[in-house]
Write a protein that holds these residues in place. Sequence first.
Motif, PDB file in Angstrom:
ATOM      1  N   ALA A 180      47.651 -10.437  31.023  1.00 29.62           N
ATOM      2  CA  ALA A 180      47.691 -11.742  30.939  1.00 29.62           C
ATOM      3  C   ALA A 180      47.151 -12.465  29.546  1.00 29.62           C
ATOM      4  O   ALA A 180      47.669 -13.389  29.105  1.00 29.62           O
ATOM      5  CB  ALA A 180      47.066 -12.437  32.066  1.00 29.62           C
ATOM      6  N   LEU A 181      46.208 -11.752  28.936  1.00 27.31           N
ATOM      7  CA  LEU A 181      45.620 -12.150  27.755  1.00 27.31           C
ATOM      8  C   LEU A 181      46.415 -11.883  26.379  1.00 27.31           C
ATOM      9  O   LEU A 181      46.580 -12.687  25.625  1.00 27.31           O
ATOM     10  CB  LEU A 181      44.245 -11.676  27.567  1.00 27.31           C
ATOM     11  CG  LEU A 181      43.327 -12.531  26.660  1.00 27.31           C
ATOM     12  CD1 LEU A 181      41.874 -12.288  26.948  1.00 27.31           C
ATOM     13  CD2 LEU A 181      43.384 -12.140  25.210  1.00 27.31           C
ATOM     14  N   GLN A 202      49.602 -11.634  26.823  1.00 22.79           N
ATOM     15  CA  GLN A 202      50.864 -12.617  26.694  1.00 22.79           C
ATOM     16  C   GLN A 202      50.214 -13.848  26.148  1.00 22.79           C
ATOM     17  O   GLN A 202      51.017 -14.557  25.492  1.00 22.79           O
ATOM     18  CB  GLN A 202      51.101 -13.016  28.107  1.00 22.79           C
ATOM     19  CG  GLN A 202      52.479 -13.595  28.369  1.00 22.79           C
ATOM     20  CD  GLN A 202      53.620 -13.467  27.526  1.00 22.79           C
ATOM     21  OE1 GLN A 202      54.102 -12.100  27.566  1.00 22.79           O
ATOM     22  NE2 GLN A 202      54.279 -14.085  26.667  1.00 22.79           N
ATOM     23  N   TRP A 203      49.213 -14.425  26.473  1.00 24.34           N
ATOM     24  CA  TRP A 203      48.338 -15.641  26.050  1.00 24.34           C
ATOM     25  C   TRP A 203      48.609 -15.599  24.500  1.00 24.34           C
ATOM     26  O   TRP A 203      48.834 -16.488  23.746  1.00 24.34           O
ATOM     27  CB  TRP A 203      47.059 -15.844  26.451  1.00 24.34           C
ATOM     28  CG  TRP A 203      46.375 -17.213  26.084  1.00 24.34           C
ATOM     29  CD1 TRP A 203      46.633 -18.525  26.823  1.00 24.34           C
ATOM     30  CD2 TRP A 203      45.722 -17.385  24.947  1.00 24.34           C
ATOM     31  NE1 TRP A 203      45.603 -19.341  26.054  1.00 24.34           N
ATOM     32  CE2 TRP A 203      45.093 -18.648  25.039  1.00 24.34           C
ATOM     33  CE3 TRP A 203      45.063 -16.541  24.002  1.00 24.34           C
ATOM     34  CZ2 TRP A 203      44.297 -19.284  24.050  1.00 24.34           C
ATOM     35  CZ3 TRP A 203      44.195 -17.013  22.971  1.00 24.34           C
ATOM     36  CH2 TRP A 203      43.864 -18.314  22.812  1.00 24.34           C
ATOM     37  N   ASP A 249      51.980 -15.981  23.093  1.00 29.02           N
ATOM     38  CA  ASP A 249      52.551 -17.384  23.204  1.00 29.02           C
ATOM     39  C   ASP A 249      51.907 -18.283  21.987  1.00 29.02           C
ATOM     40  O   ASP A 249      52.395 -19.265  21.592  1.00 29.02           O
ATOM     41  CB  ASP A 249      52.109 -18.075  24.588  1.00 29.02           C
ATOM     42  CG  ASP A 249      52.679 -17.471  25.621  1.00 29.02           C
ATOM     43  OD1 ASP A 249      53.651 -16.657  25.583  1.00 29.02           O
ATOM     44  OD2 ASP A 249      52.260 -17.527  26.947  1.00 29.02           O
ATOM     45  N   HIS A 250      50.613 -17.967  21.797  1.00 34.66           N
ATOM     46  CA  HIS A 250      49.874 -18.667  20.781  1.00 34.66           C
ATOM     47  C   HIS A 250      50.192 -18.352  19.319  1.00 34.66           C
ATOM     48  O   HIS A 250      49.423 -18.891  18.156  1.00 34.66           O
ATOM     49  CB  HIS A 250      48.302 -18.987  21.031  1.00 34.66           C
ATOM     50  CG  HIS A 250      48.276 -19.773  22.317  1.00 34.66           C
ATOM     51  ND1 HIS A 250      48.224 -19.513  23.496  1.00 34.66           N
ATOM     52  CD2 HIS A 250      47.904 -21.132  22.304  1.00 34.66           C
ATOM     53  CE1 HIS A 250      48.174 -20.295  24.433  1.00 34.66           C
ATOM     54  NE2 HIS A 250      47.765 -21.580  23.336  1.00 34.66           N
ATOM     55  N   PRO A 254      40.619 -18.143  26.368  1.00 34.91           N
ATOM     56  CA  PRO A 254      41.537 -17.707  27.282  1.00 34.91           C
ATOM     57  C   PRO A 254      41.089 -17.056  28.694  1.00 34.91           C
ATOM     58  O   PRO A 254      41.967 -17.157  29.638  1.00 34.91           O
ATOM     59  CB  PRO A 254      42.684 -16.846  26.561  1.00 34.91           C
ATOM     60  CG  PRO A 254      41.659 -15.939  25.640  1.00 34.91           C
ATOM     61  CD  PRO A 254      40.522 -17.122  25.157  1.00 34.91           C
ATOM     62  N   THR A 255      39.836 -16.999  28.873  1.00 31.26           N
ATOM     63  CA  THR A 255      39.376 -16.252  29.899  1.00 31.26           C
ATOM     64  C   THR A 255      38.829 -17.592  30.925  1.00 31.26           C
ATOM     65  O   THR A 255      38.594 -17.456  32.132  1.00 31.26           O
ATOM     66  CB  THR A 255      38.108 -15.335  30.067  1.00 31.26           C
ATOM     67  OG1 THR A 255      37.177 -16.083  29.315  1.00 31.26           O
ATOM     68  CG2 THR A 255      38.618 -14.009  29.148  1.00 31.26           C
TER      69      THR A 255
END
Length: 599
Positions: A175-176, A178-179, A182-183, A294-295
């Motif tokens: 998930a991180l 992917q974050w 995305d950025h 992001p956490t």
Amino acid sequence: MQTHEARLDALRAELKRRGLDGFVIPISDEHMSEYVGAYAQRLAWLTGFGGSAGTAVVLADKAAIFVDGRYTIQVREQVDGRLYEYQSVPQTSPAAWLGQNAAPGARIGYDAWLHAKPWADGVAKALAAKQATLVAVDSNPVDAVWQDRPAPSVLPAVPHAEEHAGQSVAEKRAALAQWLADHGADAAVVTALDGVAWLLNLRGADVDRTPVALSFVLAHADGTVDLFIAPEKVTGELVAHLGNAVRVQDRTAFVPALEALAGKTVAVDPERAVAAVFHALEGAGARVLTLTDPTVLPKACKNPVEQAGHRAAQARDGAAVSRFLHWLSVAGPQGGETELSAAARLLAEREKTGLLKDLSFDTISGAGPNAAIPHYRVDEQSNRAIEPGSVYLVDSGGQYRDGTTDITRTVWIGPGEAPAEVKDRFTRVLKGHIALDQAVFPLGTPGGALDSFARQFLWAAGLDYAHGTGHGVGSFLAVHEGPQRIAKASGAQAGTGQGLLPGMILSNEPGYYKAGEYGIRIENLVLVEEREIAGAEGAFCGFETLTFVPIDRALVDLALLTPAERAWWNAYHARTLALLAPLLDGADRAWLEEACAPI
């Protein structure tokens, strides 16, 4: 043992030796933690102040200590006013004070590993107006004169089981990653200890009351992670738990790793990462994206496993607090008990669960006037007797593998009835607590928008309290967790703009404090949940109550309660009885039944 005056003199001598005209000392560590390890308790060592938030500024001829409204009384009891001016935040700040008191051309030192970059930029700007300079020191001058400074903890970091975490390390890493995609970032720096602990499902014992391990993380867009941690803290079990995609490196390799990111785009949180991280990245030629860690939001929005764990921990803890309150109802009116003996008894009741890992903060055990200090911490010097015919406040919590608890109860120590004024104030606090508990609001409503729900009945009588109404709470992590917060929406109340989302846990804790006489606070934890409303135009939320322990009816002025508030009281206590009665027996259960009887 050195006096605080001698310590201040020693620091001033060290500053003079280094060519510095002043220095700023916060309560902080390399991770911007609220609660810090003994090795980082520089402000307490220098000044004697034992609160969890504060800053001192030392110049050659004067010094000041800055605290907010929670510590107005405490700072005057613990810090020598001959040595330090008392300054109130947010009415002033270290930056404003330095702008007024630093001499033209002065060189004011700061430790870039203990301050956020926005803070450093603001102070540098204030000093520049006086032709003075903010200087990052190579090493902390307080450490140079703190001869018996404790070493950082070497206790091992341990895995946090997925049965409690509800999500695997691999899922969180993905998930991180992917974050980051995305950025448009190559890497993210995670320096907040609870962020590292959440991401890698690890816990530790390096900070009292918060189960974290001193470490940093560099997360990469390919889903891999570098964990920087002292080698003596790493076990084979931890390495196996983390897996091959997590590279374990010595904590000392962190700065070189940052400097190796030249030309890379790196996400860093300016609120949670110290200025030194920015200096290392910018100095190496990395492109820095200032983004929230992001956490933070995934950690704040508890998954179903974490929510279930909290409920179990709250029931277990509620039974322990109820056993304590039963004991106090008998022992208190007889006299002979003190703030320390009561705190020890409450700890013993929690330990009887066999599952307590630590307290979630130092118990606030306040009798009479000490209860008027919102974040009071009892010690041998301040310890008061719990006197019959007085108010006693206890704010406490436990750390369990499945959840973190935080509860405040205020009780009347008989015999006799509480004074009318005390009952009036308590009931106004109760009414505010009920109003917030029952609030329904659009999804994403900022916490600051709900704060007045809890204050309205105090405000109507010209009264208020100088602390926030609600803070976020972690899952076997920090008892004060962002980004959510319920508080007055001002610049000093960070987090009040964060929208409340399902899965977030917050406290509901309005209070009232009459300096020198008594203090009142009623605190439960609540969970943000979605609410189905017939005909609703959009998504709405409310709160699920998590904490169930009787509230002292001896302090309630029933005439001030509306029928709806009485219905809330009865429903709350019926649920308390149903939840806790199976966990109690004998006299404890009989006390619970009486305490939960309808009004």
